[in-house]
Write a protein that holds these residues in place. Structure first.
Motif, PDB file in Angstrom:
ATOM      1  N   VAL A 144       7.756  -3.554 -27.455  1.00 61.28           N
ATOM      2  CA  VAL A 144       8.333  -2.277 -27.889  1.00 61.28           C
ATOM      3  C   VAL A 144       8.532  -1.391 -26.668  1.00 61.28           C
ATOM      4  CG1 VAL A 144       8.015  -0.247 -29.344  1.00 61.28           C
ATOM      5  CG2 VAL A 144       7.208  -2.496 -30.136  1.00 61.28           C
ATOM      6  N   THR A 145       9.701  -0.779 -26.558  1.00 63.39           N
ATOM      7  CA  THR A 145       9.995   0.068 -25.389  1.00 63.39           C
ATOM      8  C   THR A 145      10.187   1.515 -25.806  1.00 63.39           C
ATOM      9  OG1 THR A 145      12.374  -0.338 -25.557  1.00 63.39           O
ATOM     10  CG2 THR A 145      11.097  -1.836 -24.176  1.00 63.39           C
ATOM     11  N   ALA A 146       9.858   2.410 -24.865  1.00 60.42           N
ATOM     12  CA  ALA A 146      10.059   3.840 -25.103  1.00 60.42           C
ATOM     13  C   ALA A 146      10.082   4.555 -23.766  1.00 60.42           C
ATOM     14  CB  ALA A 146       8.940   4.408 -25.984  1.00 60.42           C
ATOM     15  N   PRO A 147      10.975   5.575 -23.623  1.00 59.38           N
ATOM     16  CA  PRO A 147      10.958   6.367 -22.381  1.00 59.38           C
ATOM     17  C   PRO A 147       9.682   7.197 -22.298  1.00 59.38           C
ATOM     18  CG  PRO A 147      12.522   7.275 -23.958  1.00 59.38           C
ATOM     19  CD  PRO A 147      12.028   6.005 -24.549  1.00 59.38           C
ATOM     20  N   VAL A 148       9.169   7.337 -21.078  1.00 59.30           N
ATOM     21  CA  VAL A 148       7.893   8.026 -20.859  1.00 59.30           C
ATOM     22  C   VAL A 148       8.126   9.348 -20.151  1.00 59.30           C
ATOM     23  CG1 VAL A 148       5.671   7.891 -19.648  1.00 59.30           C
ATOM     24  CG2 VAL A 148       6.606   5.857 -20.770  1.00 59.30           C
ATOM     25  N   GLU A 149       7.454  10.397 -20.647  1.00 59.45           N
ATOM     26  CA  GLU A 149       7.446  11.690 -19.961  1.00 59.45           C
ATOM     27  C   GLU A 149       6.136  11.781 -19.175  1.00 59.45           C
ATOM     28  OE1 GLU A 149       7.418  13.911 -23.524  1.00 59.45           O
ATOM     29  OE2 GLU A 149       8.950  12.536 -24.270  1.00 59.45           O
ATOM     30  N   ILE A 150       6.257  12.191 -17.924  1.00 62.26           N
ATOM     31  CA  ILE A 150       5.071  12.245 -17.077  1.00 62.26           C
ATOM     32  C   ILE A 150       5.112  13.489 -16.211  1.00 62.26           C
ATOM     33  CG2 ILE A 150       6.136  10.846 -15.243  1.00 62.26           C
ATOM     34  CD1 ILE A 150       3.315   9.556 -14.865  1.00 62.26           C
ATOM     35  N   GLU A 151       3.951  14.091 -16.043  1.00 63.04           N
ATOM     36  CA  GLU A 151       3.840  15.310 -15.212  1.00 63.04           C
ATOM     37  C   GLU A 151       2.513  15.274 -14.476  1.00 63.04           C
ATOM     38  OE1 GLU A 151       3.263  20.138 -15.849  1.00 63.04           O
ATOM     39  OE2 GLU A 151       3.824  18.874 -17.550  1.00 63.04           O
ATOM     40  N   GLN A 152       2.579  15.443 -13.161  1.00 58.75           N
ATOM     41  CA  GLN A 152       1.359  15.434 -12.370  1.00 58.75           C
ATOM     42  C   GLN A 152       0.643  16.770 -12.537  1.00 58.75           C
ATOM     43  OE1 GLN A 152       1.876  14.366  -8.271  1.00 58.75           O
ATOM     44  NE2 GLN A 152      -0.327  14.185  -7.895  1.00 58.75           N
ATOM     45  N   VAL A 153      -0.661  16.682 -12.831  1.00 53.06           N
ATOM     46  CA  VAL A 153      -1.447  17.894 -13.044  1.00 53.06           C
ATOM     47  C   VAL A 153      -2.397  18.162 -11.881  1.00 53.06           C
ATOM     48  CG1 VAL A 153      -1.274  17.872 -15.544  1.00 53.06           C
ATOM     49  CG2 VAL A 153      -3.102  16.579 -14.459  1.00 53.06           C
ATOM     50  N   SER A 154      -2.750  17.129 -11.109  1.00 52.74           N
ATOM     51  CA  SER A 154      -3.592  17.330  -9.926  1.00 52.74           C
ATOM     52  C   SER A 154      -3.516  16.085  -9.064  1.00 52.74           C
ATOM     53  CB  SER A 154      -5.049  17.607 -10.309  1.00 52.74           C
ATOM     54  OG  SER A 154      -5.606  16.484 -10.960  1.00 52.74           O
ATOM     55  N   ASN A 155      -3.896  16.284  -7.786  1.00 50.08           N
ATOM     56  CA  ASN A 155      -3.871  15.149  -6.835  1.00 50.08           C
ATOM     57  C   ASN A 155      -5.103  14.290  -6.998  1.00 50.08           C
ATOM     58  OD1 ASN A 155      -1.439  16.005  -5.748  1.00 50.08           O
ATOM     59  ND2 ASN A 155      -2.469  17.374  -4.298  1.00 50.08           N
ATOM     60  N   GLN A 194       0.828  -1.214   0.000  1.00 49.49           N
ATOM     61  CA  GLN A 194       0.000   0.000   0.000  1.00 49.49           C
ATOM     62  C   GLN A 194       0.858   1.257   0.000  1.00 49.49           C
ATOM     63  OE1 GLN A 194      -3.124   0.133   2.895  1.00 49.49           O
ATOM     64  NE2 GLN A 194      -4.037  -1.793   2.232  1.00 49.49           N
ATOM     65  N   THR A 195       2.067   1.176   0.516  1.00 54.79           N
ATOM     66  CA  THR A 195       2.955   2.343   0.511  1.00 54.79           C
ATOM     67  C   THR A 195       3.374   2.721  -0.905  1.00 54.79           C
ATOM     68  OG1 THR A 195       4.860   0.875   0.855  1.00 54.79           O
ATOM     69  CG2 THR A 195       3.847   1.851   2.811  1.00 54.79           C
ATOM     70  N   GLU A 196       3.193   1.806  -1.850  1.00 55.67           N
ATOM     71  CA  GLU A 196       3.570   2.060  -3.248  1.00 55.67           C
ATOM     72  C   GLU A 196       2.395   2.557  -4.087  1.00 55.67           C
ATOM     73  OE1 GLU A 196       7.099  -1.151  -4.034  1.00 55.67           O
ATOM     74  OE2 GLU A 196       5.056  -1.963  -3.873  1.00 55.67           O
ATOM     75  N   TYR A 197       1.220   2.650  -3.499  1.00 61.44           N
ATOM     76  CA  TYR A 197       0.050   3.087  -4.258  1.00 61.44           C
ATOM     77  C   TYR A 197       0.278   4.487  -4.831  1.00 61.44           C
ATOM     78  CZ  TYR A 197      -2.883  -0.784  -2.591  1.00 61.44           C
ATOM     79  OH  TYR A 197      -3.423  -2.013  -2.338  1.00 61.44           O
ATOM     80  N   ILE A 198      -0.333   4.738  -5.974  1.00 60.04           N
ATOM     81  CA  ILE A 198      -0.172   6.016  -6.676  1.00 60.04           C
ATOM     82  C   ILE A 198      -1.543   6.666  -6.825  1.00 60.04           C
ATOM     83  CG2 ILE A 198       0.560   7.115  -8.838  1.00 60.04           C
ATOM     84  CD1 ILE A 198       2.569   4.815  -9.167  1.00 60.04           C
ATOM     85  N   TYR A 199      -1.586   7.971  -6.538  1.00 60.43           N
ATOM     86  CA  TYR A 199      -2.840   8.724  -6.642  1.00 60.43           C
ATOM     87  C   TYR A 199      -2.623   9.974  -7.485  1.00 60.43           C
ATOM     88  CZ  TYR A 199      -4.274   5.808  -2.696  1.00 60.43           C
ATOM     89  OH  TYR A 199      -4.572   4.740  -1.883  1.00 60.43           O
ATOM     90  N   GLY A 200      -3.665  10.409  -8.167  1.00 58.04           N
ATOM     91  CA  GLY A 200      -3.601  11.681  -8.879  1.00 58.04           C
ATOM     92  C   GLY A 200      -3.788  11.544 -10.380  1.00 58.04           C
ATOM     93  N   ASN A 201      -3.785  12.708 -11.032  1.00 65.39           N
ATOM     94  CA  ASN A 201      -3.924  12.797 -12.483  1.00 65.39           C
ATOM     95  C   ASN A 201      -2.601  13.250 -13.091  1.00 65.39           C
ATOM     96  OD1 ASN A 201      -6.882  12.257 -12.703  1.00 65.39           O
ATOM     97  ND2 ASN A 201      -7.008  14.119 -11.483  1.00 65.39           N
ATOM     98  N   TYR A 202      -2.215  12.589 -14.166  1.00 60.49           N
ATOM     99  CA  TYR A 202      -0.907  12.852 -14.775  1.00 60.49           C
ATOM    100  C   TYR A 202      -1.050  13.029 -16.278  1.00 60.49           C
ATOM    101  CZ  TYR A 202       0.695  10.943 -10.323  1.00 60.49           C
ATOM    102  OH  TYR A 202       0.901  10.720  -8.991  1.00 60.49           O
ATOM    103  N   LYS A 203      -0.286  13.976 -16.805  1.00 62.04           N
ATOM    104  CA  LYS A 203      -0.142  14.108 -18.249  1.00 62.04           C
ATOM    105  C   LYS A 203       1.012  13.218 -18.655  1.00 62.04           C
ATOM    106  CE  LYS A 203       1.068  18.082 -20.145  1.00 62.04           C
ATOM    107  NZ  LYS A 203       0.967  19.471 -20.661  1.00 62.04           N
ATOM    108  N   ILE A 204       0.818  12.436 -19.700  1.00 65.23           N
ATOM    109  CA  ILE A 204       1.795  11.413 -20.033  1.00 65.23           C
ATOM    110  C   ILE A 204       2.017  11.373 -21.540  1.00 65.23           C
ATOM    111  CG2 ILE A 204       0.087   9.540 -20.260  1.00 65.23           C
ATOM    112  CD1 ILE A 204       2.062   7.805 -18.619  1.00 65.23           C
ATOM    113  N   GLY A 205       3.238  10.977 -21.947  1.00 65.03           N
ATOM    114  CA  GLY A 205       3.526  10.902 -23.378  1.00 65.03           C
ATOM    115  C   GLY A 205       4.803  10.128 -23.668  1.00 65.03           C
TER     116      GLY A 205
END
Length: 205
Positions: A194-205, A90-101
């Protein structure tokens, strides 16, 4: 003396006659009650009296939600184990909204990821060269602990706002990696490998 004895005998006889009459009357009344009183119908005896349905109080609602969450957790556990992974802490759970690409073979993939603990949803838009048009894909994301580390496993990619499974889109799997400097990088390793690096940015909790 004889007259006195006669009176006593007559009185006792009269008393016995009264008692016998009372017994007969009461006995007949009891018999009449047994014979003529309506017997309960089978439906009356079989059906229990109506009971009030218990009102749903907050404690019951919470218990109901816990039971439902328990069932969901079991389903997620089974789903995760099909990928040779395990449920996360549970300590690894992830919350929020993220912009991803990310970018694969010159094609750009962009969208939003919403996570609520161990489960979420990702919507990705890209240009499909086979159909020659932009398409939007929804997929369920499930957090898991795998040999490669913490992974968001993608399941059931469908065309957005439909229940139609996408015929060619390979589900995305986002692998989280902790670098030596403490930063976290994310790689997308889809179901085709197929692999690719991911860009991620949190936009809200």
């Amino acid at each position: 003396m004889i007259r006195k004895n006669f009176r006593i005998f007559y009185s006792c006889q009269l008393l016995l006659a009264v008692l016998f009459t009372v017994f007969i009357i009461n006995g007949c009344a009891i018999i009449d009650k047994i014979i003529f009183s309506p017997s309960p119908s089978p439906t009356d005896s079989a059906s229990p009296p109506p009971q009030e349905s218990p009102s749903l109080n907050p404690e019951n609602a919470e218990n109901g939600n816990n039971a439902e969450n328990g069932n969901n957790d079991e389903q997620l556990d089974r789903l995760v184990r099909t990928r040779q992974c395990f449920p996360p802490n549970q300590t690894e759970y992830i919350y929020g909204n993220y912009k991803i690409g990310w970018t694969i073979s010159g094609s750009r993939y962009e969208g939003l990821l919403n996570m609520e603990g161990r489960i979420g949803k990702m919507r990705i838009q890209y240009f499909n060269e086979e159909t020659n048009k932009a398409e939007t894909v929804d997929q369920i994301m499930v957090l898991a602990s795998c040999t490669k580390g913490l992974v968001m496993l993608g399941f059931n990619p469908i065309l957005a706002d439909t229940n139609q499974k996408h015929p060619t889109y390979a589900a995305d799997n986002l692998i989280f990696r902790r670098e030596t400097n403490g930063d976290v990088t994310i790689m997308n390793y889809d179901d085709r490998g197929v692999t690719a690096p991911v860009e991620i940015e949190q936009v809200s909790n």
